[in-house]
Every structure is written in C-alpha cells, then in structure tokens.
Scaffold this active site. Structure first.
Site, PDB file in Angstrom:
ATOM      1  N   ARG A 107       0.174   3.431   4.790  1.00 29.36           N
ATOM      2  CA  ARG A 107       0.545   3.473   3.363  1.00 29.36           C
ATOM      3  C   ARG A 107       1.244   4.803   3.129  1.00 29.36           C
ATOM      4  NH1 ARG A 107      -2.631   1.857  -2.128  1.00 29.36           N
ATOM      5  NH2 ARG A 107      -2.080  -0.154  -1.232  1.00 29.36           N
ATOM      6  N   HIS A 134       5.374  -4.119  -0.614  1.00 36.95           N
ATOM      7  CA  HIS A 134       3.918  -4.246  -0.463  1.00 36.95           C
ATOM      8  C   HIS A 134       3.643  -5.645   0.108  1.00 36.95           C
ATOM      9  CE1 HIS A 134      -0.211  -3.405  -0.805  1.00 36.95           C
ATOM     10  NE2 HIS A 134      -0.366  -3.307  -2.114  1.00 36.95           N
ATOM     11  N   GLN A 137       0.158  -7.496  -0.026  1.00 34.68           N
ATOM     12  CA  GLN A 137      -0.224  -7.920  -1.375  1.00 34.68           C
ATOM     13  C   GLN A 137       0.425  -9.255  -1.731  1.00 34.68           C
ATOM     14  OE1 GLN A 137      -2.290  -6.141  -3.783  1.00 34.68           O
ATOM     15  NE2 GLN A 137      -2.231  -8.242  -4.508  1.00 34.68           N
ATOM     16  N   ASP A 218       2.317  -5.643 -12.670  1.00 33.40           N
ATOM     17  CA  ASP A 218       1.869  -4.507 -11.860  1.00 33.40           C
ATOM     18  C   ASP A 218       1.918  -3.288 -12.779  1.00 33.40           C
ATOM     19  OD1 ASP A 218       1.309  -2.712  -9.797  1.00 33.40           O
ATOM     20  OD2 ASP A 218       3.296  -2.844  -8.871  1.00 33.40           O
TER      21      ASP A 218
HETATM   22  N1  NVA Z   1       3.361  -0.549  -7.628  1.00 32.72           N
HETATM   23  C1  NVA Z   1       2.052   0.021  -7.433  1.00 32.72           C
HETATM   24  C2  NVA Z   1       1.182  -0.868  -6.621  1.00 32.72           C
HETATM   25  C3  NVA Z   1      -0.241  -0.424  -6.495  1.00 32.72           C
HETATM   26  C4  NVA Z   1      -1.055  -1.313  -5.629  1.00 32.72           C
HETATM   27  C5  NVA Z   1       2.190   1.389  -6.786  1.00 32.72           C
HETATM   28  O1  NVA Z   1       3.029   1.557  -5.898  1.00 32.72           O
HETATM   29  O2  NVA Z   1       1.466   2.309  -7.191  1.00 32.72           O
HETATM   30  N1   CP Z   2      -3.512  -3.665  -4.834  1.00 25.68           N
HETATM   31  C1   CP Z   2      -3.699  -2.625  -4.018  1.00 25.68           C
HETATM   32  O1   CP Z   2      -2.976  -2.423  -3.032  1.00 25.68           O
HETATM   33  O2   CP Z   2      -4.752  -1.846  -4.364  1.00 25.68           O
HETATM   34  P1   CP Z   2      -5.129  -0.417  -3.761  1.00 25.68           P
HETATM   35  O3   CP Z   2      -4.064   0.544  -4.213  1.00 25.68           O
HETATM   36  O4   CP Z   2      -6.474  -0.098  -4.341  1.00 25.68           O
HETATM   37  O5   CP Z   2      -5.166  -0.513  -2.267  1.00 25.68           O
END
Ligand code: NVA
Ligand code: CP
Length: 305
Positions: A107, A134, A137, A218
C-alpha cells in the site's frame, strides 16, 4: 506508464483478465463457505510481507488473517520502519525481499512503486491501494454485488463523489472487463480520467443513479489529499449518498461503501446505518476475495516455474 498485471501479480484492474477474476471468485466462495476447514492451504511454508506507507484497518487485517489461514506467515512492515522510509530505492528493497520472502502486499502512493517492486522482486505482488488504483477493493465489491443481486454484467453502477480517486478509477476499468454500465457523478476538477464505452461521466448525482442497481461512494479526501480538505469539502457538497438519492435509483438498489466512512459527508448517517449489514458483508468479503487472489497467484506460479 501502462499498468500491467502479469499472471504473477495483481497490480491493477486496467489489464486484468475477467477470466482471472472469475477463477478468483470461484475460490473465494469456497474459502468463504469452508472457513473452518479450508479447502486448500496454498501458502503453506511461505512468508508474505505487507509493506504499507499509508494507514489501513480492513486491508491490513484481512490480508494478515487471510495469509495465516492459507497456511502462510505474514510480516507487517511499515514503510517508515524500514530503510525504504529513509530513501533506499524501491528496486533494492524489492531485490532484497525477493531473496527472502514469497509474496508482497503493498500500500503506497505511486503506482510505479508497485510495478517496480513486482519487476525487481520477482515474487507475487499485490496492490493493496495506490493513488491510482484499489483493485482488491473493487474485485471484492463486484463479488459482493453478485452475491446479493446476481451477475453484474448488463447492470448499472453509480459512483458518486471523487471520480479521480483510486476506487473510482478501478471501478472504471472493471466496467469494461465485466461489461456493466458505470455512471460517475463528480464535480468539476474531480472527473474520472478513465474513458471507455462502459463509463458515463456526468455532473448530476440524480442523473447517475437513474435505474442504478448499486449506489457507491468513497471518501472525499483520500489519503495524501489532506492539504486540500477545505477546498474538497466545498466542491463535494451536493454529492452525498442519502435516502433522497436512493429513491431515484432502481427499486432494491444496493448501497456499498469501501470504508472508512465519513458520516454526513459522502454518505448520510441514516443511510449508512440502514445499509450497515451489506456494507459489513462487503468489508468481510475482502478477506475471502483476497484469499482467492493469493490462491490464484500461488497456482499460477506453480504452473509457470
Ligand atoms: N480513496 C480512499 C480509499 C480508502 C480505502 C483513499 O485512498 O484514501
Ligand atoms: N477499504 C479499505 O481499503 O480500508 P482500509 O483503508 O481500512 O484498509
């Protein structure tokens, strides 16, 4: 640079074959049905690392538990605690870990970092969220949709909010592969950069949700965008998913959210609480689907070495 998912990696959904997703969903269903007595332990004797430069609850826990339940051992490496955080290049980090571990879940910010890690490590690499995509997800979201409403092909999904964010981008790639219609309602400056024959770009949330089988949103402020918080809150007002909007969708429409949720921002508290069981099924499914992903990666590796 173009993203490429080889059979050994899940780097994004841009080039991800739908046949691979179907194989993953097949395994995910089995792992979900038989959690106490897993049908296979494809990671037996393996050590996988999670290398995270951003916060996480669901992704971290679902991967750590999933790796363990597939017979492997997981190691969480916060990017700040390893030399990567002090500037050691990603390619050297990848080369070193590739000599020691069997798979990586990453990540981070730049998509290129997961692409480089995959290339230089030579071990199965999974994108656990970058600024661009992502994939775990959205594979999970589609699995959850199909579990509740049947095949997604030919159905309509409405994404309301930050069309430029990682989650919306992965949805847009998925629309073309899985052959569903995706309407993205985003304010000016936050349009989705992906264009294909399955994606419609609109300004109006009401227009996006017309006849939609799934309403999805989101956060308005993705990780790394905190400095733009005030400007974003202004831009996204009017882009909330709530009961009034659900009424304009198809009867029986599903409401999902990748979480974490900011109540009364991108989704109303009342709607979130009403649909919380579906949204928690979605969160739980991360673990089952990612087991399917790792099973598939282990299987591909076995057949290609
Ligand atoms: N778009 C969000 C997704 C979190 C799971 C982010 O990148 O923070
Ligand atoms: N939806 C998701 O990826 O959640 P986290 O940021 O908690 O991993």
């Amino acid at each position: 640079m173009a993203l490429k998912s080889t059979p050994f990696h899940l780097l994004g959904l841009r080039d991800f074959p739908v046949t691979a997703a179907q194989a993953i969903f097949h395994e995910a269903k089995l792992y979900k049905q038989h959690r106490a007595t897993p049908p296979a332990k494809p990671l037996e004797g393996q050590t996988w690392a999670l290398i995270f430069s951003k916060s996480s609850t669901r992704t971290r826990v679902s991967f750590e538990v999933g790796i363990r339940e597939l017979g492997g051992t997981s190691m969480f490496l916060s990017a700040n605690d390893i030399q990567l955080g002090r500037g050691e290049p990603i390619k050297d980090t990848a080369r070193v870990l590739g000599r020691m571990i069997h798979g990586a879940v990453i990540r981070t910010f730049a998509q290129q970092d997961v692409v480089d890690f995959a290339q230089y490590s030579g071990i199965p690499t999974i994108n656990a969220l970058t600024d661009d995509e992502h994939p775990c997800q959205i594979l999970t979201d589609i699995f959850t949709f199909e579990e509740k409403l049947g095949p997604i092909a030919g159905r309509k999904v409405a994404f309301i909010g930050d069309g430029a964010c990682n989650v919306a981008v992965s949805w847009a790639y998925a629309a073309e592969h899985f052959k569903f219609q995706l309407a993205i309602a985003a304010p000016e400056g936050f349009e989705c950069p992906v264009h294909n024959s399955h994606v419609t770009h609109v300004r109006s949330p009401e227009e996006a949700v017309r006849n939609a089988d799934l309403l999805y949103t989101d956060v308005w402020i993705s990780m790394g965008k905190e400095a733009e918080a005030a400007e974003r809150l202004k831009s996204f007002s009017g882009y909330q998913i709530n009961h009034a909007l659900v009424k304009k969708a198809a009867p029986g429409a599903l409401v999902l959210h990748c979480l974490p949720a900011y109540r009364d921002k991108e989704i109303s508290e009342a709607l979130l609480e009403e649909r919380i069981d579906d949204i928690m099924d979605q969160a739980e499914n991360r673990m089952h689907v990612q087991k399917g992903v790792m099973h598939w990666l282990a299987h591909m590796k076995y057949h290609n070495v």
